[in-house]
Design a protein around this motif. Structure first.
Motif, short mmCIF file in Angstrom:
data_model
loop_
_atom_site.label_atom_id
_atom_site.label_comp_id
_atom_site.label_asym_id
_atom_site.label_seq_id
_atom_site.Cartn_x
_atom_site.Cartn_y
_atom_site.Cartn_z
N GLY A 1 0.79 -1.23 0.00
CA GLY A 1 0.00 0.00 0.00
C GLY A 1 0.82 1.28 0.00
O GLY A 1 0.28 2.36 -0.16
N HIS A 2 2.12 1.18 0.15
CA HIS A 2 2.96 2.36 0.25
C HIS A 2 3.81 2.55 -1.01
O HIS A 2 4.99 2.86 -0.93
CB HIS A 2 3.86 2.27 1.47
N LEU A 3 3.22 2.39 -2.18
CA LEU A 3 3.96 2.53 -3.42
C LEU A 3 3.87 3.97 -3.91
O LEU A 3 2.86 4.65 -3.74
CB LEU A 3 3.40 1.58 -4.49
N SER A 4 4.93 4.41 -4.56
CA SER A 4 4.92 5.76 -5.12
C SER A 4 4.10 5.76 -6.41
O SER A 4 3.75 4.71 -6.96
CB SER A 4 6.35 6.22 -5.40
N ILE B 1 -3.18 -3.16 -7.65
CA ILE B 1 -2.38 -4.05 -6.79
C ILE B 1 -2.97 -5.46 -6.79
O ILE B 1 -2.23 -6.44 -6.93
CB ILE B 1 -2.28 -3.47 -5.37
N ALA B 2 -4.29 -5.58 -6.70
CA ALA B 2 -4.92 -6.90 -6.73
C ALA B 2 -4.73 -7.57 -8.08
O ALA B 2 -4.46 -8.77 -8.16
CB ALA B 2 -6.40 -6.77 -6.41
N ALA B 3 -4.86 -6.81 -9.17
CA ALA B 3 -4.72 -7.39 -10.50
C ALA B 3 -3.28 -7.83 -10.75
O ALA B 3 -3.05 -8.94 -11.26
CB ALA B 3 -5.15 -6.36 -11.55
N TYR B 4 -2.31 -6.99 -10.43
CA TYR B 4 -0.92 -7.35 -10.66
C TYR B 4 -0.53 -8.58 -9.85
O TYR B 4 0.13 -9.49 -10.34
CB TYR B 4 0.01 -6.18 -10.32
N ILE C 1 4.49 -8.11 -5.77
CA ILE C 1 5.06 -6.88 -6.33
C ILE C 1 6.55 -6.84 -6.03
O ILE C 1 6.95 -7.05 -4.89
CB ILE C 1 4.33 -5.66 -5.75
N PRO C 2 7.40 -6.58 -7.03
CA PRO C 2 8.85 -6.70 -6.83
C PRO C 2 9.48 -5.59 -5.99
O PRO C 2 10.64 -5.69 -5.64
CB PRO C 2 9.40 -6.68 -8.26
#
Length: 97
Positions: free
Chosen positions: A55-58, A85-88, A95-96
């Motif tokens: 949840g803390h992505l730029s 986020i859910a789709a990826y 998430i990398p």
């Protein structure tokens, strides 16, 4: 025969470098060895990087995820309904970053 010789030499090297070898360390040096086993918290955190929460992505990171997901029509549809986020995560795994 060559394999047997290599195996014997490797086991001899392991034996000589292990604590089981005679006269490898005097008994009085045991506390000095134990001091090197533990490190401070700040030193350990520099070595082991913790994963950040998704949840803390730029904004740049989210845009990068969107570009990857737009190449797949099913992922793009899920992105529109459930979020990027859910789709990826569903189509490409964790998430990398």
């Amino acid at each position: 025969m060559k394999t047997f010789i290599v195996l014997v030499l490797c086991s001899l090297a392991v034996y000589m470098t292990s604590d089981a070898a005679p006269d490898s360390q005097p008994a009085g040096d045991a506390p000095a060895l134990e001091e090197g086993l533990f490190v401070e918290k700040d030193e350990a955190s520099a070595v082991v990087r913790q994963k950040r929460a998704a949840g803390h992505l730029s904004l740049a990171q989210l845009e990068s995820l969107k570009e990857v997901c737009e190449a797949n029509m099913a992922c793009e549809h899920m992105m529109d309904t459930n979020g990027i986020i859910a789709a990826y995560t569903a189509y490409y795994g964790p998430i990398p970053y």
